[in-house]
Each structure stands twice: as structure tokens, then as C-alpha cells.
Design an enzyme around this catalytic site. Structure first.
Site, mmCIF file in Angstrom:
data_model
loop_
_atom_site.group_PDB
_atom_site.id
_atom_site.type_symbol
_atom_site.label_atom_id
_atom_site.label_comp_id
_atom_site.label_asym_id
_atom_site.label_seq_id
_atom_site.Cartn_x
_atom_site.Cartn_y
_atom_site.Cartn_z
ATOM 1 N N CYS A 187 48.685 58.522 50.779
ATOM 2 C CA CYS A 187 49.668 57.583 50.233
ATOM 3 C C CYS A 187 50.373 56.869 51.374
ATOM 4 C CB CYS A 187 50.690 58.320 49.373
ATOM 5 S SG CYS A 187 50.020 58.942 47.816
ATOM 6 N N CYS B 232 48.436 67.434 44.726
ATOM 7 C CA CYS B 232 48.520 66.000 44.993
ATOM 8 C C CYS B 232 49.266 65.371 43.827
ATOM 9 C CB CYS B 232 47.121 65.398 45.121
ATOM 10 S SG CYS B 232 47.110 63.595 45.276
ATOM 11 N N GLN C 254 36.552 53.289 37.617
ATOM 12 C CA GLN C 254 37.898 53.011 38.104
ATOM 13 C C GLN C 254 38.764 54.268 38.039
ATOM 14 O OE1 GLN C 254 39.076 50.353 39.537
ATOM 15 N NE2 GLN C 254 37.402 48.915 39.191
ATOM 16 N N TYR D 299 26.927 42.959 40.906
ATOM 17 C CA TYR D 299 27.460 44.251 41.323
ATOM 18 C C TYR D 299 28.024 44.950 40.084
ATOM 19 C CZ TYR D 299 27.519 41.571 45.722
ATOM 20 O OH TYR D 299 27.206 40.758 46.785
ATOM 21 N N GLU E 276 22.569 45.331 39.852
ATOM 22 C CA GLU E 276 23.170 46.483 40.522
ATOM 23 C C GLU E 276 22.115 47.148 41.398
ATOM 24 O OE1 GLU E 276 25.201 49.228 42.159
ATOM 25 O OE2 GLU E 276 26.286 47.890 40.777
ATOM 26 N N ASP F 172 31.924 41.249 41.270
ATOM 27 C CA ASP F 172 32.727 42.436 41.543
ATOM 28 C C ASP F 172 32.122 43.198 42.725
ATOM 29 O OD1 ASP F 172 34.481 44.541 41.432
ATOM 30 O OD2 ASP F 172 33.656 45.426 39.619
ATOM 31 N N CYS G 152 38.731 44.329 45.482
ATOM 32 C CA CYS G 152 39.572 45.470 45.849
ATOM 33 C C CYS G 152 40.094 45.353 47.277
ATOM 34 C CB CYS G 152 38.808 46.782 45.671
ATOM 35 S SG CYS G 152 37.304 46.906 46.664
#
Length: 408
Positions: free
Chosen positions: A86, A166, A239, A268, A292, A337, A364
Site C-alpha cells: 500500500c 492484510c 479484476q 486483449y 487473446e 484493454d 491500468c
């Protein structure tokens, strides 16, 4: 380095703007310092962790003058020299969104070639997802040290930090007997992964030499998204935020507005999340082609989309499928993507040559996205809309969905 600052040395400095990677920028004797665990405007004592030609990395170990956005991290391991998972636990929730928005904007200007006026027109803003900042991560991979103890890695290190839990991990997987504190050891594993699927399945997998072994739970897990149930291997990509899949599908459909009878590409495409959503819009008279390269993704797509006759799954690298005319235009809508490295200029040029009316780019990594946007704009296209989502609270990561349109 000038000023006598060396690795493991300490220096007092004033922190400047945020930077990609969970850092802020500071300067000492003209030398750039990337500081973790700090906030813009703060005066801190920083411990130097790395010295490179042209820049230094450091951790803020003492805060002399705190910014109003600073909070006490909820996790005791979110500190210098401890877990590196984090980046932003010391930042208030609203300020984390501001932090990520600033990074996206800076990357679009510096790497994407956009102006501040263009960014203002886009209304660049990172939005929070439901569920809060803790307990959201549905897939957690723990590293295993030489003694067989599972934990999390230090920042930019292979050293394993033994943690008792966590806090960003999903509650259904957080207290499983995996970590060293439970007394469990993993002498033959390099990593241990805990998967909590939205369909209710919970699986623990041990990873060794690129192979996975199911320790508990089902080998295949169920995920629910886009009005469908998906079944895929626990090790397959999905995800990690429970609300992410539906959020991204909603953004893609809203931006591109696929119409009955249209042709679409899902590049993708993974297990076929966007392909299924596109197929639902273009209907029986339309056609969707998913491309893919990963074998498990291809298998999952073919299994989960077999009830959709208008969907074709192509097993190939995207650049290869485009260059060798495995898929050809004309096409109406493209969903792009790519992995963190981005699509690249070659893929962008091939997409532009196919003459779609709209491209939804799911990214991302803001830097890779900005570079690809620059390629699109260099070919006469424009970034017409952009949405940002905090799919990874407490970390520096952010997800973007951009709408790219051809010349009017």
C-alpha cells in the site's frame, strides 16, 4: 551525489508535487528525490534508500510539519521498511482521489501531449468505487521466504515481511490459515494466492515454478459480472475489486454505445467480459471478435461465451492477429484493454487503419495510456472522454477508460 547524501543517510527536505509510483518529488541541492510516505507541502526527515544517477529514492521517516490530508495508516505494516503493498495509507480518502487525478493529468500532459485546457475540457477525475478502502482485494498473492513463511514484500525488494493480516484483503480470505502467524509453513512454495470470487468461492493456491496447486477450495471459481456467471480457473486473471468488472463494462458501453448489427473487436479480451457485453448490444445481427494470447484466457473465453453465436475467439497476440489479417476491418467499435505496457504504436496504427467509429481504451497504467493517446492524436484522432476509477484503494494504481474518436 551532491551535498554528501548517501544511501541510508538522512536528510531534511520539503516535499513538492505527487509523482507516479506512489512518490512525491523533493529536491536536495538540486538533486531530485522521490519520497514515499509523504504528502505535498510537508517538511520531513527522509532516509535515503537508493542512489541513482540523476535521482534518489527515500522514505519519510519523521514528519516535522504534516499536511492536513495526512492520517494515521490503519495498517501497522504500512510504514517505511515494512510492507510495500500500500502506497497511500497515510493519505485521507478524498485526498487519495486527488493524488491519483493529479498523476493522470500530469501523464496526459507530459507523455500524451495534451494541454491543460484539453485536460480541463475532459474533466479528468478519479472516482471511488463502493465498498470503502479496506477489505476489497479479492485476489492476494503472498510471497514465501526461505523458511517457508508467507507474508508480503517490502517496497522494491524480495524481502518477505511477516504480517498477521492484510487489511485491504477481502474479509472472506483475510483470516485463512495461510500466513506465518498461523503457524502454517510452505516449504515447497514460492508464493500462495488466496482468491475470493464474487460467486462465493474461496480458493487457496500454492505456486511453484510457474505451476499452481490447489490447497483448498475449488480449482475453478465463479465470478458474476455483466449479468452473467463466469467459471474460470482460480489462477486466471480477473479484476481484483468486486465492483470493478461491472464498473468497467458500464463505462465501455456508455462511451461507445454499440448498436444492433454492428461489428466489434475485443482486443486483449481475456475471459471475454467486454465481448459478452458487446454481444448483448450488437445482437444476433452483429458480430464480436475477441483476441487473446494467454492460453487460460482463450479457454475461459471459449467456455464462457459458447452460448453467444455471434462471438469468435481468436487465439493470437493482438499485433500478430492484426498484422497477419487474422482479423480485418471494417469494424465499428473496438475495446482495447492491453497489459500494463500498453498497446504500442504498431497496434494503434492497425486499429486506426481498420477505421472504427469509436475506440474504448481500458488502461491500468496512466503512462502507457498517455503514450498510446499521443500515437492516436498523431494520426488525427482525439481523446473525447476519459473516466478514472479507484479500483485499487490505498495503492498508487488507477484504472482509466478513455473514448478515442476519429477525425470528424
Amino acid at each position: 551525489m551532491t551535498g554528501g547524501v548517501e544511501e541510508a543517510g538522512r536528510v531534511e527536505l520539503t516535499v513538492d508535487a505527487v509523482a507516479p509510483g506512489g512518490h512525491c518529488v523533493a529536491r536536495v541541492d538540486g538533486q531530485v528525490v522521490f519520497v514515499r510516505h509523504a504528502l505535498p507541502g510537508e517538511r520531513v526527515v527522509a532516509e535515503v534508500t537508493e542512489v541513482h544517477k540523476g535521482f534518489v529514492r527515500a522514505d519519510a521517516v519523521t514528519v516535522l510539519a504534516a499536511a492536513p490530508e495526512r492520517v494515521t495508516p490503519p495498517c501497522p505494516y504500512a510504514a517505511p521498511g515494512r510492507c510495500g503493498g500500500c502506497d497511500l495509507q497515510h493519505v485521507a480518502p478524498a485526498a487519495q482521489l486527488d493524488w491519483k487525478t493529479a498523476v493522470v493529468r500530469e501523464q496526459l500532459v507530459r507523455l500524451g501531449g495534451l494541454t491543460d485546457v484539453q485536460c480541463d475540457a475532459l474533466g479528468v477525475r478519479v472516482e471511488a468505487l463502493p465498498g470503502g478502502q479496506l477489505g476489497w482485494r479479492s485476489r492476494v498473492r503472498y510471497a514465501v521466504d526461505a523458511a517457508g513463511r508467507a507474508g508480503l514484500l517490502k517496497h522494491r525488494s524480495h524481502e518477505v515481511v511477516p504480517v498477521d493480516r492484510c487489511l485491504i484483503a477481502h474479509p472472506a480470505g483475510r483470516d485463512l490459515p495461510v500466513l506465518a502467524v498461523t503457524g502454517v509453513r510452505w516449504p515447497d512454495a514460492e508464493a500462495v494466492e488466496v482468491v475470493v470470487a464474487t460467486g462465493g468461492d474461496v480458493t487457496v493456491t500454492a505456486l511453484t515454478g510457474g505451476r499452481s496447486r490447489t490447497v483448498s477450495g475449488p480449482d475453478r471459481v465463479r465470478e458474476r459480472a455483466a449479468g452473467r456467471e463466469w467459471t474460470l480457473p482460480a489462477s486466471s486473471f480477473w479484476q481484483v475489486h468486486p465492483a470493478a468488472a461491472d464498473t468497467l463494462v458500464g463505462a465501455v458501453l456508455a462511451l461507445t454505445d454499440p448498436q444492433p448489427g454492428e461489428t466489434a473487436w475485443d482486443l486483449y479480451g481475456g475471459a471475454g467480459l467486454f465481448a459478452a457485453a458487446l454481444a448483448g448490444r450488437v445482437g444476433d445481427a452483429g458480430r464480436v471478435t475477441l483476441v487473446e494470447a494467454a492460453g487460460d484466457g482463450v479457454t475461459a473465453a471459449r467456455e464462457n461465451l459458447r452460448d453467444l453465436p455471434g462471438v469468435e475467439v481468436v487465439a493470437a497476440r493482438v499485433e500478430t492477429a492484426l498484422a497477419r489479417r487474422r482479423i480485418t476491418g471494417p469494424v465499428d467499435v473496438v475495446v482495447l484493454d492491453p497489459p500494463r505496457a500498453g498497446a504500442g504504436a504498431r497496434v494503434v496504427r492497425e486499429i486506426v487503419a481498420a477505421d472504427p467509429r469509436a475506440v474504448a481504451y481500458v488502461a491500468c497504467d496512466p503512462a502507457a495510456f498517455a503514450r498510446d493517446v499521443r500515437t492516436f492524436t498523431g494520426l488525427g484522432w482525439r481523446l473525447a472522454a476519459l473516466r478514472g476509477y479507484d479500483l485499487f484503494p490505498m495503492t498508487q494504481h488507477v484504472e482509466l477508460v478513455g473514448l478515442l474518436l476519429p477525425p470528424a
